[in-house]
Design a protein around this motif. Structure first.
Motif, mmCIF file in Angstrom:
data_model
loop_
_atom_site.group_PDB
_atom_site.id
_atom_site.type_symbol
_atom_site.label_atom_id
_atom_site.label_comp_id
_atom_site.label_asym_id
_atom_site.label_seq_id
_atom_site.Cartn_x
_atom_site.Cartn_y
_atom_site.Cartn_z
ATOM 1 N N ASN A 1 -37.065 27.621 50.856
ATOM 2 C CA ASN A 1 -37.836 28.125 51.989
ATOM 3 C C ASN A 1 -37.169 27.623 53.273
ATOM 4 N N ILE A 2 -36.907 28.534 54.186
ATOM 5 C CA ILE A 2 -36.306 28.153 55.482
ATOM 6 C C ILE A 2 -37.288 28.560 56.579
ATOM 7 N N LEU A 3 -37.673 27.614 57.420
ATOM 8 C CA LEU A 3 -38.620 27.911 58.505
ATOM 9 C C LEU A 3 -38.005 27.496 59.838
ATOM 10 N N ARG A 4 -38.183 28.347 60.839
ATOM 11 C CA ARG A 4 -37.632 28.058 62.160
ATOM 12 C C ARG A 4 -38.615 28.498 63.248
ATOM 13 N N ALA A 5 -38.530 27.839 64.409
ATOM 14 C CA ALA A 5 -39.271 28.288 65.596
ATOM 15 C C ALA A 5 -38.458 27.945 66.829
ATOM 16 N N ASP A 6 -38.601 28.763 67.867
ATOM 17 C CA ASP A 6 -37.950 28.483 69.149
ATOM 18 C C ASP A 6 -38.937 28.846 70.265
ATOM 19 N N GLY A 7 -39.653 27.819 70.725
ATOM 20 C CA GLY A 7 -40.719 28.006 71.714
ATOM 21 C C GLY A 7 -40.250 28.479 73.079
ATOM 22 N N ARG A 8 -38.947 28.451 73.320
ATOM 23 C CA ARG A 8 -38.452 28.944 74.616
ATOM 24 C C ARG A 8 -38.775 30.422 74.799
ATOM 25 N N TYR A 9 -39.034 31.116 73.683
ATOM 26 C CA TYR A 9 -39.277 32.557 73.780
ATOM 27 C C TYR A 9 -40.749 32.917 73.619
ATOM 28 N N ASN A 10 -41.642 31.942 73.881
ATOM 29 C CA ASN A 10 -43.074 32.230 73.669
ATOM 30 C C ASN A 10 -43.580 33.345 74.580
ATOM 31 N N SER A 11 -42.910 33.571 75.723
ATOM 32 C CA SER A 11 -43.444 34.548 76.679
ATOM 33 C C SER A 11 -43.107 36.000 76.327
ATOM 34 N N ILE A 12 -42.179 36.230 75.392
ATOM 35 C CA ILE A 12 -41.806 37.633 75.122
ATOM 36 C C ILE A 12 -42.699 38.281 74.062
ATOM 37 N N LEU A 13 -43.503 37.477 73.391
ATOM 38 C CA LEU A 13 -44.445 38.028 72.408
ATOM 39 C C LEU A 13 -45.621 37.059 72.327
ATOM 40 N N ASN A 14 -46.745 37.465 72.921
ATOM 41 C CA ASN A 14 -47.887 36.543 72.938
ATOM 42 C C ASN A 14 -49.189 37.310 73.156
ATOM 43 N N VAL A 15 -50.284 36.554 73.163
ATOM 44 C CA VAL A 15 -51.587 37.116 73.532
ATOM 45 C C VAL A 15 -51.944 36.484 74.875
ATOM 46 N N SER A 16 -52.470 37.309 75.780
ATOM 47 C CA SER A 16 -52.581 36.907 77.183
ATOM 48 C C SER A 16 -53.554 35.764 77.444
ATOM 49 N N SER A 17 -54.472 35.492 76.519
ATOM 50 C CA SER A 17 -55.426 34.408 76.753
ATOM 51 C C SER A 17 -55.873 33.800 75.425
ATOM 52 N N GLY A 18 -56.835 32.873 75.509
ATOM 53 C CA GLY A 18 -57.324 32.199 74.311
ATOM 54 C C GLY A 18 -58.333 31.154 74.711
ATOM 55 N N ALA A 19 -58.833 30.418 73.735
ATOM 56 C CA ALA A 19 -59.962 29.517 73.987
ATOM 57 C C ALA A 19 -59.733 28.569 75.156
ATOM 58 N N SER A 20 -58.624 27.847 75.181
ATOM 59 C CA SER A 20 -58.469 26.820 76.201
ATOM 60 C C SER A 20 -57.916 27.372 77.510
ATOM 61 N N LEU A 21 -57.538 28.644 77.504
ATOM 62 C CA LEU A 21 -57.047 29.253 78.754
ATOM 63 C C LEU A 21 -58.171 29.948 79.514
ATOM 64 N N GLY A 22 -59.329 30.038 78.915
ATOM 65 C CA GLY A 22 -60.400 30.697 79.667
ATOM 66 C C GLY A 22 -61.396 31.439 78.809
ATOM 67 N N SER A 23 -61.359 31.168 77.524
ATOM 68 C CA SER A 23 -62.361 31.654 76.565
ATOM 69 C C SER A 23 -62.341 33.147 76.270
ATOM 70 N N LYS A 24 -61.417 33.899 76.880
ATOM 71 C CA LYS A 24 -61.300 35.310 76.493
ATOM 72 C C LYS A 24 -60.302 35.402 75.332
ATOM 73 N N VAL A 25 -60.498 36.383 74.468
ATOM 74 C CA VAL A 25 -59.580 36.523 73.328
ATOM 75 C C VAL A 25 -58.184 36.903 73.818
ATOM 76 N N GLY A 26 -58.097 37.786 74.786
ATOM 77 C CA GLY A 26 -56.806 38.206 75.325
ATOM 78 C C GLY A 26 -56.241 39.418 74.609
ATOM 79 N N LYS A 27 -55.146 39.930 75.174
ATOM 80 C CA LYS A 27 -54.526 41.142 74.617
ATOM 81 C C LYS A 27 -53.068 40.888 74.279
ATOM 82 N N LEU A 28 -52.602 41.624 73.275
ATOM 83 C CA LEU A 28 -51.221 41.448 72.829
ATOM 84 C C LEU A 28 -50.233 41.941 73.886
ATOM 85 N N HIS A 29 -49.219 41.133 74.126
ATOM 86 C CA HIS A 29 -48.155 41.492 75.065
ATOM 87 C C HIS A 29 -46.812 41.317 74.349
ATOM 88 N N MET A 30 -45.958 42.302 74.448
ATOM 89 C CA MET A 30 -44.629 42.135 73.829
ATOM 90 C C MET A 30 -43.554 42.818 74.676
#
Ligand code: COA
Length: 320
Positions: A181-210
């Motif tokens: 099993n090979i697992l990788r992550a690169d957080g530098r690219y978190n902004s190109i595929l994300n959900v616009s909000s969440g619990a600690s950002l303001g309690s809205k679920v948010g919308k998918l952005h890509m």
């Protein structure tokens, strides 16, 4: 002594509500022809108002438990990969535990977006080999229809809902089960595929952005690298692999990886046309489809791979 984690069963389901490309063309400025040509997607399934990630997951888990021919009471670990949990907490894994009547065990969620099932293979394999569990239930479930931006034609045509579940058991058999099993992550690219909000950002679920093209550019390189590393780790030649079960995001990505690694197209399972991108459920749905078609069988060498938000990516090699 436990030396391997055997995949006893792997099953998947979609919700019943089928949504065609033409139906989406009534909501946003798109067409069946564009979606098919640029992605390979022809249809997807969406949850009804009454369905949630946990209800979908419970259906898939029941099938996997039945197919593995074990008692639900014997499950001692539930790992649920999801980015669309029913609630911020408790973990969807515990909701599934209750729905299945599974007694006290370890249960938690992991969040690796579309790589969730592949990450889950790694987590379950490590916990089994560390002696923490003997019969694990791995679930990948997402209901992205709930976080879609219905004003954004570049993303809302790509995703669907679904759930997959595997029973994975400890064994002393050699050269079987999860081989690498090979697992990788690169957080530098978190902004190109994300959900616009969440619990600690303001309690809205948010919308998918890509940013589709930016994600696309990373996909073929990252996935190809993970496949090669996974084969090296397992000491397996890529030609020995019977089936490639990729994350189903875009047919052009699947073709790109196959071309780069010279994988014959008949070995690549493709279901993006019928499911769209179902995130953490995607590889399970592809596997299940190929299994029902009589392609994937016991004893086969199967490679799963995925890439998703994070960015996260990885690959898992399994001898069934
Ligand atoms: N219907 C019609 N036209 C659309 C459209 C749609 N649904 N979505 C975008 N377009 C238009 C764009 O506005 C653009 O128009 P313009 O040339 O007038 O500006 C044109 O089509 C081309 O857009 P582009 O973004 O260059 O298309 P693309 O070939 O890159 O395909 C994706 C877009 C999203 C399908 C593709 O980039 C992709 O699959 N990316 C990776 C997604 C992925 O891997 N996700 C996995 C992570 S889980």
């Amino acid at each position: 002594m436990t030396i391997s984690s055997i995949v006893s069963s792997l099953c998947a389901i979609t919700p019943d509500r089928l949504v065609t490309n033409n139906e989406l063309a009534n909501i946003v400025d798109t067409s069946d022809a564009w979606i098919k040509e640029r992605t390979g997607i022809e249809q997807r399934y969406f949850c009804s108002d009454l369905e949630t990630s946990s209800t979908l997951a419970t259906r898939a888990a029941k099938l996997a438990i039945e197919k593995a021919n074990i008692d639900a009471n014997d499950i001692d670990l539930i790992v649920c990969a999801t980015s669309t949990p029913d609630r911020t907490f408790p973990a969807t894994a515990t909701l599934i535990q209750e729905a299945l009547g599974i007694p006290v065990c370890i249960a938690f969620d992991i969040q690796a977006v579309c790589s969730g099932f592949v990450y889950g293979f790694g987590v379950v394999d490590a916990m089994i080999k560390a002696g923490q569990a003997k019969n694990a239930l791995l679930i990948g479930v997402d209901s992205f229809s709930r976080i879609m931006d219905w004003a954004d034609r570049t993303t809302c045509v790509l995703f669907g809902d679904g759930a997959g579940a595997a029973v994975i058991r400890a064994s002393d058999e050699q050269n079987k089960g999860i081989l690498a099993n090979i697992l990788r992550a690169d957080g530098r690219y978190n902004s190109i595929l994300n959900v616009s909000s969440g619990a600690s950002l303001g309690s809205k679920v948010g919308k998918l952005h890509m940013e589709g093209q930016a994600v696309f550019r990373h996909a073929v390189t990252n996935i190809s690298e993970a496949i090669v590393l996974c084969c090296e780790k397992a000491g397996v030649n890529i030609n020995e692999i019977d089936w490639f079960v990729p994350h189903q995001a875009n047919k052009r990505i699947l073709d790109g990886v196959a071309k780069k690694l010279k994988i014959p197209e008949e070995k690549v399972i493709i279901t993006v046309d019928i499911h769209g991108n179902t995130s953490a459920a995607s590889v399970a749905l592809a596997f299940d489809h190929a299994q029902k078609e009589g392609k994937i069988k016991k004893g086969d060498l199967v490679l799963f791979e995925a890439m998703g938000g994070g960015l996260t990516w990885g690959a898992t090699l399994v001898r069934l």
